[in-house]
Design a protein around this motif. Sequence first.
Motif, PDB file in Angstrom:
ATOM      1  N   ARG A   1      15.646  11.625  57.925  1.00 22.16           N
ATOM      2  CA  ARG A   1      14.921  12.835  57.512  1.00 22.16           C
ATOM      3  C   ARG A   1      15.044  13.039  56.004  1.00 22.16           C
ATOM      4  O   ARG A   1      14.067  13.395  55.319  1.00 22.16           O
ATOM      5  CB  ARG A   1      15.481  14.063  58.239  1.00 22.16           C
ATOM      6  N   VAL A   2      16.248  12.810  55.475  1.00 22.31           N
ATOM      7  CA  VAL A   2      16.454  12.946  54.033  1.00 22.31           C
ATOM      8  C   VAL A   2      15.609  11.922  53.287  1.00 22.31           C
ATOM      9  O   VAL A   2      14.956  12.238  52.279  1.00 22.31           O
ATOM     10  CB  VAL A   2      17.943  12.789  53.680  1.00 22.31           C
ATOM     11  N   ALA A   3      15.610  10.680  53.775  1.00 21.14           N
ATOM     12  CA  ALA A   3      14.833   9.622  53.127  1.00 21.14           C
ATOM     13  C   ALA A   3      13.350   9.961  53.131  1.00 21.14           C
ATOM     14  O   ALA A   3      12.634   9.709  52.145  1.00 21.14           O
ATOM     15  CB  ALA A   3      15.077   8.289  53.827  1.00 21.14           C
ATOM     16  N   GLU A   4      12.857  10.533  54.225  1.00 24.07           N
ATOM     17  CA  GLU A   4      11.452  10.941  54.289  1.00 24.07           C
ATOM     18  C   GLU A   4      11.134  12.012  53.248  1.00 24.07           C
ATOM     19  O   GLU A   4      10.108  11.948  52.562  1.00 24.07           O
ATOM     20  CB  GLU A   4      11.132  11.465  55.688  1.00 24.07           C
ATOM     21  N   ARG A   5      12.021  12.996  53.148  1.00 27.97           N
ATOM     22  CA  ARG A   5      11.781  14.072  52.174  1.00 27.97           C
ATOM     23  C   ARG A   5      11.755  13.525  50.751  1.00 27.97           C
ATOM     24  O   ARG A   5      10.904  13.898  49.941  1.00 27.97           O
ATOM     25  CB  ARG A   5      12.865  15.149  52.300  1.00 27.97           C
ATOM     26  N   GLU A   6      12.700  12.645  50.453  1.00 26.57           N
ATOM     27  CA  GLU A   6      12.766  12.090  49.099  1.00 26.57           C
ATOM     28  C   GLU A   6      11.521  11.265  48.786  1.00 26.57           C
ATOM     29  O   GLU A   6      10.960  11.357  47.679  1.00 26.57           O
ATOM     30  CB  GLU A   6      14.032  11.239  48.957  1.00 26.57           C
ATOM     31  N   ALA A   7      11.095  10.458  49.753  1.00 30.79           N
ATOM     32  CA  ALA A   7       9.902   9.631  49.535  1.00 30.79           C
ATOM     33  C   ALA A   7       8.667  10.503  49.362  1.00 30.79           C
ATOM     34  O   ALA A   7       7.819  10.253  48.490  1.00 30.79           O
ATOM     35  CB  ALA A   7       9.718   8.668  50.710  1.00 30.79           C
ATOM     36  N   GLN A   8       8.553  11.541  50.187  1.00 26.90           N
ATOM     37  CA  GLN A   8       7.394  12.418  50.075  1.00 26.90           C
ATOM     38  C   GLN A   8       7.398  13.171  48.751  1.00 26.90           C
ATOM     39  O   GLN A   8       6.343  13.385  48.138  1.00 26.90           O
ATOM     40  CB  GLN A   8       7.369  13.408  51.239  1.00 26.90           C
ATOM     41  N   GLY A   9       8.587  13.551  48.296  1.00 29.78           N
ATOM     42  CA  GLY A   9       8.680  14.200  46.992  1.00 29.78           C
ATOM     43  C   GLY A   9       8.163  13.317  45.882  1.00 29.78           C
ATOM     44  O   GLY A   9       7.440  13.782  44.984  1.00 29.78           O
ATOM     45  N   ARG A  10       8.533  12.036  45.941  1.00 32.34           N
ATOM     46  CA  ARG A  10       8.034  11.104  44.915  1.00 32.34           C
ATOM     47  C   ARG A  10       6.517  10.985  44.981  1.00 32.34           C
ATOM     48  O   ARG A  10       5.835  10.951  43.945  1.00 32.34           O
ATOM     49  CB  ARG A  10       8.695   9.731  45.095  1.00 32.34           C
ATOM     50  N   ARG A  11       5.969  10.906  46.208  1.00 31.86           N
ATOM     51  CA  ARG A  11       4.527  10.764  46.332  1.00 31.86           C
ATOM     52  C   ARG A  11       3.806  12.015  45.808  1.00 31.86           C
ATOM     53  O   ARG A  11       2.804  11.920  45.110  1.00 31.86           O
ATOM     54  CB  ARG A  11       4.134  10.521  47.803  1.00 31.86           C
ATOM     55  N   LEU A  12       4.305  13.184  46.173  1.00 28.98           N
ATOM     56  CA  LEU A  12       3.659  14.418  45.721  1.00 28.98           C
ATOM     57  C   LEU A  12       3.687  14.558  44.209  1.00 28.98           C
ATOM     58  O   LEU A  12       2.699  14.960  43.580  1.00 28.98           O
ATOM     59  CB  LEU A  12       4.320  15.623  46.390  1.00 28.98           C
TER      60      LEU A  12
ATOM     61  N   LEU B   1      -5.205  -2.945  52.549  1.00 28.71           N
ATOM     62  CA  LEU B   1      -5.607  -2.695  51.167  1.00 28.71           C
ATOM     63  C   LEU B   1      -6.348  -1.375  50.993  1.00 28.71           C
ATOM     64  O   LEU B   1      -6.451  -0.864  49.872  1.00 28.71           O
ATOM     65  CB  LEU B   1      -6.488  -3.844  50.668  1.00 28.71           C
ATOM     66  N   ALA B   2      -6.854  -0.807  52.084  1.00 25.19           N
ATOM     67  CA  ALA B   2      -7.600   0.450  51.991  1.00 25.19           C
ATOM     68  C   ALA B   2      -6.690   1.634  51.669  1.00 25.19           C
ATOM     69  O   ALA B   2      -7.163   2.663  51.177  1.00 25.19           O
ATOM     70  CB  ALA B   2      -8.345   0.711  53.295  1.00 25.19           C
ATOM     71  N   SER B   3      -5.398   1.504  51.943  1.00 24.31           N
ATOM     72  CA  SER B   3      -4.460   2.593  51.658  1.00 24.31           C
ATOM     73  C   SER B   3      -3.887   2.429  50.251  1.00 24.31           C
ATOM     74  O   SER B   3      -3.712   1.309  49.772  1.00 24.31           O
ATOM     75  CB  SER B   3      -3.320   2.586  52.675  1.00 24.31           C
ATOM     76  N   PRO B   4      -3.574   3.550  49.577  1.00 20.36           N
ATOM     77  CA  PRO B   4      -3.005   3.457  48.228  1.00 20.36           C
ATOM     78  C   PRO B   4      -1.714   2.645  48.223  1.00 20.36           C
ATOM     79  O   PRO B   4      -0.856   2.804  49.099  1.00 20.36           O
ATOM     80  CB  PRO B   4      -2.745   4.924  47.866  1.00 20.36           C
ATOM     81  N   ARG B   5      -1.572   1.800  47.203  1.00 16.45           N
ATOM     82  CA  ARG B   5      -0.449   0.865  47.165  1.00 16.45           C
ATOM     83  C   ARG B   5       0.909   1.573  47.193  1.00 16.45           C
ATOM     84  O   ARG B   5       1.799   1.179  47.943  1.00 16.45           O
ATOM     85  CB  ARG B   5      -0.543  -0.026  45.920  1.00 16.45           C
ATOM     86  N   ASP B   6       1.088   2.598  46.375  1.00 20.30           N
ATOM     87  CA  ASP B   6       2.389   3.245  46.296  1.00 20.30           C
ATOM     88  C   ASP B   6       2.783   3.883  47.619  1.00 20.30           C
ATOM     89  O   ASP B   6       3.955   3.904  47.991  1.00 20.30           O
ATOM     90  CB  ASP B   6       2.414   4.277  45.177  1.00 20.30           C
ATOM     91  N   ALA B   7       1.817   4.410  48.345  1.00 23.41           N
ATOM     92  CA  ALA B   7       2.102   5.005  49.647  1.00 23.41           C
ATOM     93  C   ALA B   7       2.511   3.935  50.651  1.00 23.41           C
ATOM     94  O   ALA B   7       3.403   4.149  51.478  1.00 23.41           O
ATOM     95  CB  ALA B   7       0.884   5.772  50.154  1.00 23.41           C
ATOM     96  N   VAL B   8       1.865   2.767  50.582  1.00 20.99           N
ATOM     97  CA  VAL B   8       2.227   1.662  51.473  1.00 20.99           C
ATOM     98  C   VAL B   8       3.653   1.191  51.180  1.00 20.99           C
ATOM     99  O   VAL B   8       4.449   0.956  52.095  1.00 20.99           O
ATOM    100  CB  VAL B   8       1.222   0.502  51.327  1.00 20.99           C
ATOM    101  N   ILE B   9       3.985   1.073  49.900  1.00 19.85           N
ATOM    102  CA  ILE B   9       5.326   0.622  49.518  1.00 19.85           C
ATOM    103  C   ILE B   9       6.388   1.597  50.020  1.00 19.85           C
ATOM    104  O   ILE B   9       7.405   1.200  50.608  1.00 19.85           O
ATOM    105  CB  ILE B   9       5.419   0.460  47.991  1.00 19.85           C
ATOM    106  N   GLU B  10       6.161   2.886  49.812  1.00 20.56           N
ATOM    107  CA  GLU B  10       7.131   3.896  50.251  1.00 20.56           C
ATOM    108  C   GLU B  10       7.261   3.896  51.778  1.00 20.56           C
ATOM    109  O   GLU B  10       8.364   4.030  52.328  1.00 20.56           O
ATOM    110  CB  GLU B  10       6.715   5.282  49.765  1.00 20.56           C
TER     111      GLU B  10
END
Length: 259
Positions: A240-251, A214-223
């Motif tokens: 690698r593509v999936a990581e980039r896409e997920a990081q883009g959403r988080r940023l 619970l200490a980590s932000p929820r959306d980051a945990v879900i991704e």
Amino acid sequence: MTLLDKDGVHLDVADAVATVTLTNPAKRNAQTPALWRALAEAGRLLPGSVRVVVLRGEGRSFSAGLDRQAFTPEGFEGEPSFTDMARGSEAELDAIIEEYQRAFTWWRRNDIISIAAVQGHAIGAGFQLALACDLRVCADDAQFAMRETSLGLVPDLTGTHPLVTLVGYARALEICVTGRFVHAEEAERTGLANLVVPAAELDAAVRDLTAAVLASPRDAVIETKALLRGAQDRTYDEQRVAEREAQGRRLRDLAAGPA
């Protein structure tokens, strides 16, 4: 807040944490079709605010597996017996088993982290229910066994995929076809258990792990969970593509700030 209490299943929700408890310690939390339907209902009743789901069993055992009444000619009252199921059409048999499996599938949803708190025996369906969860915290008296093959059956409650993922094909095969016990020390050493603690410390260890999640932000945990769950089905480059896409959403979400 209690949202469900029937057929050996209790669901309680406190803020972001839900606790699902198997409540038939006299039978070592043996499982029945009614219990499976209640577990599936618990998944449907989870409020959207829940981030962590803890699964536990009352008494000395997590779950000793399928209730032995299932192996009698009459089976459970109001339920098809194994003999009745075998006499039905292939489509009917498939539909029955698929319904039973629903109790075991929702624990891996990306929007929650599920933690099984395992003490004593986790046998057959009990082993598979622990495997349905993302994480397993075990008491030092925990004992896992997959007994289905010894009974002329196969593990069919979604346990084979996570078992192979956790311990590898060869060890999973050996565990299933021999039906032997996997004790807590081996479970931790082989990756089946995330953590093993003295039985008296099990609840505290689960609380600590829950707090850390619970200490980590929820959306980051879900991704992150979605990334890791899909990794085994992707190639290295696809991941690698999936990581980039997920990081883009988080940023983008972080840059946008609170809604």
